[in-house]
Design a protein around this motif. Structure first.
Motif, PDB file in Angstrom:
ATOM      1  N   ASP A  27       0.899  -1.213  -0.088  1.00 48.85           N
ATOM      2  CA  ASP A  27      -0.103  -0.007  -0.003  1.00 48.85           C
ATOM      3  C   ASP A  27       0.797   1.274   0.107  1.00 48.85           C
ATOM      4  O   ASP A  27       1.527   1.427   1.038  1.00 48.85           O
ATOM      5  N   ILE A  28       0.973   2.007  -0.904  1.00 45.69           N
ATOM      6  CA  ILE A  28       1.592   3.376  -1.199  1.00 45.69           C
ATOM      7  C   ILE A  28       0.864   4.465  -1.315  1.00 45.69           C
ATOM      8  O   ILE A  28       1.278   5.589  -1.538  1.00 45.69           O
ATOM      9  N   SER A  29      -0.558   4.338  -0.721  1.00 48.08           N
ATOM     10  CA  SER A  29      -1.260   5.265  -0.732  1.00 48.08           C
ATOM     11  C   SER A  29      -0.673   6.428   0.359  1.00 48.08           C
ATOM     12  O   SER A  29      -0.215   6.301   1.298  1.00 48.08           O
ATOM     13  N   GLY A  30      -1.221   7.653  -0.080  1.00 46.72           N
ATOM     14  CA  GLY A  30      -0.590   8.800   0.895  1.00 46.72           C
ATOM     15  C   GLY A  30       0.854   9.235   0.515  1.00 46.72           C
ATOM     16  O   GLY A  30       1.309  10.272   1.202  1.00 46.72           O
ATOM     17  N   VAL A  52       0.665  -0.398 -10.471  1.00 43.63           N
ATOM     18  CA  VAL A  52      -0.368  -0.173  -9.568  1.00 43.63           C
ATOM     19  C   VAL A  52      -1.528  -0.531 -10.281  1.00 43.63           C
ATOM     20  O   VAL A  52      -1.593  -0.282 -11.549  1.00 43.63           O
ATOM     21  N   VAL A  53      -2.351  -1.276  -9.507  1.00 43.71           N
ATOM     22  CA  VAL A  53      -3.415  -2.074 -10.301  1.00 43.71           C
ATOM     23  C   VAL A  53      -4.625  -1.984  -9.462  1.00 43.71           C
ATOM     24  O   VAL A  53      -4.865  -1.695  -8.423  1.00 43.71           O
ATOM     25  N   LEU A  76      -7.104  -7.538  -0.807  1.00 42.99           N
ATOM     26  CA  LEU A  76      -7.059  -6.380  -1.812  1.00 42.99           C
ATOM     27  C   LEU A  76      -8.250  -5.601  -1.718  1.00 42.99           C
ATOM     28  O   LEU A  76      -9.427  -5.367  -2.197  1.00 42.99           O
ATOM     29  N   LYS A  77      -7.643  -4.355  -0.765  1.00 40.25           N
ATOM     30  CA  LYS A  77      -8.637  -3.512  -0.142  1.00 40.25           C
ATOM     31  C   LYS A  77      -7.734  -2.044  -0.270  1.00 40.25           C
ATOM     32  O   LYS A  77      -6.676  -2.084   0.074  1.00 40.25           O
ATOM     33  N   GLY A  78      -8.504  -1.165  -0.682  1.00 35.17           N
ATOM     34  CA  GLY A  78      -7.772   0.313  -0.653  1.00 35.17           C
ATOM     35  C   GLY A  78      -6.828   0.177  -1.724  1.00 35.17           C
ATOM     36  O   GLY A  78      -6.917  -0.563  -2.890  1.00 35.17           O
ATOM     37  N   ASN A  79      -5.667   0.949  -1.732  1.00 31.57           N
ATOM     38  CA  ASN A  79      -4.611   1.078  -2.760  1.00 31.57           C
ATOM     39  C   ASN A  79      -3.803  -0.299  -2.902  1.00 31.57           C
ATOM     40  O   ASN A  79      -3.374  -0.657  -2.000  1.00 31.57           O
ATOM     41  N   THR A  80      -3.458  -0.613  -4.170  1.00 33.18           N
ATOM     42  CA  THR A  80      -2.527  -2.051  -4.134  1.00 33.18           C
ATOM     43  C   THR A  80      -1.728  -1.608  -5.075  1.00 33.18           C
ATOM     44  O   THR A  80      -1.992  -1.219  -6.373  1.00 33.18           O
TER      45      THR A  80
END
Length: 171
Positions: A27-30, A52-53, A76-80
Motif C-alpha cells: 500500500d503506497i497510498s498517501g 499499481v493495479v 485487496l482493499k484500498g490502494n494496491t
C-alpha cells in the motif's frame, strides 16, 4: 475502460503472476509525487517491477492463474501496488529501507516461492529469507568443509604417523 481493455489487463496480469516467483502487495497510498518517484527509482535500481493495479482486475487475474495464492485476494482493499522480483527478499529489504524515510509502503501480503505471507508484521521474516544463490553457496560450503578437514587431518597426521612409526621401529 472497455471490457476488451479489462480482459487484456487481466490477461497481462495473469501472465506476470505466472512468470514471477516473488510477488509483493503493498500500500503506497498517501505518498506524495516526489516520494513515489523516489520509490519507483529505488525499485528500478533493485531490479523490482512496481505496478499499481485495480483490485478487482488483480483478483480476477489471481483466479485465472494456475497458482494458489491462498489468502492474498482477501487483502485487496484500498490502494494496491504490485512488486515483482526474481530475488525473494529484495522487495522486503527495499520496503524496510524506504520506511526509514517515510511511513509507507505498508506490506499487505507476499507470495514468495509458493509461500504466502499476510500482513505488515511479516516484513522482518521476509527480509531474513535467503536467496536461492545464497542457499546454494551455504550448502556447497557445508559440503566442502568435512572434505577439507579430512584432507588437512591426513596431511598433518601423516607426518605424525610416520614419526611414530619410525620411533617404534627404532625401539
Amino acid at each position: 475502460m472497455t471490457r476488451e481493455e479489462k480482459a487484456n489487463v487481466i490477461q497481462d496480469l495473469t501472465t506476470q503472476l505466472g512468470d514471477s516467483s516473488t510477488i509483493y502487495l503493498a500500500d503506497i497510498s498517501g505518498l506524495d509525487a516526489v516520494t513515489t518517484s523516489d520509490l519507483r527509482r529505488a525499485c528500478f535500481k533493485a531490479d523490482i517491477r512496481l505496478a499499481v493495479v485495480k483490485n478487482t482486475l488483480l483478483a480476477k487475474a489471481m483466479e485465472a492463474s494456475d497458482r494458489e495464492f491462498g489468502e492474498l485476494p482477501e487483502v485487496l482493499k484500498g490502494n494496491t501496488s504490485l512488486m515483482f522480483s526474481e530475488v525473494g527478499n529484495a522487495p522486503a529489504k527495499l520496503i524496510k529501507n524506504f520506511r526509514k524515510k517515510s511511513d509507507r509502503p505498508l506490506l499487505k501480503g507476499a507470495f514468495v516461492e509458493e509461500a504466502v505471507y499476510i500482513g505488515d508484521e511479516n516484513l522482518d521474516a521476509l527480509v531474513s529469507i535467503k536467496s536461492k544463490e545464497e542457499m546454494i553457496g551455504e550448502i556447497i560450503g557445508l559440503l566442502q568443509s568435512p572434505a577439507k578437514n579430512v584432507i588437512s587431518g591426513l596431511k598433518s597426521g601423516g607426518g605424525k604417523l610416520a614419526g611414530i612409526l619410525k620411533t617404534l621401529s627404532e625401539k
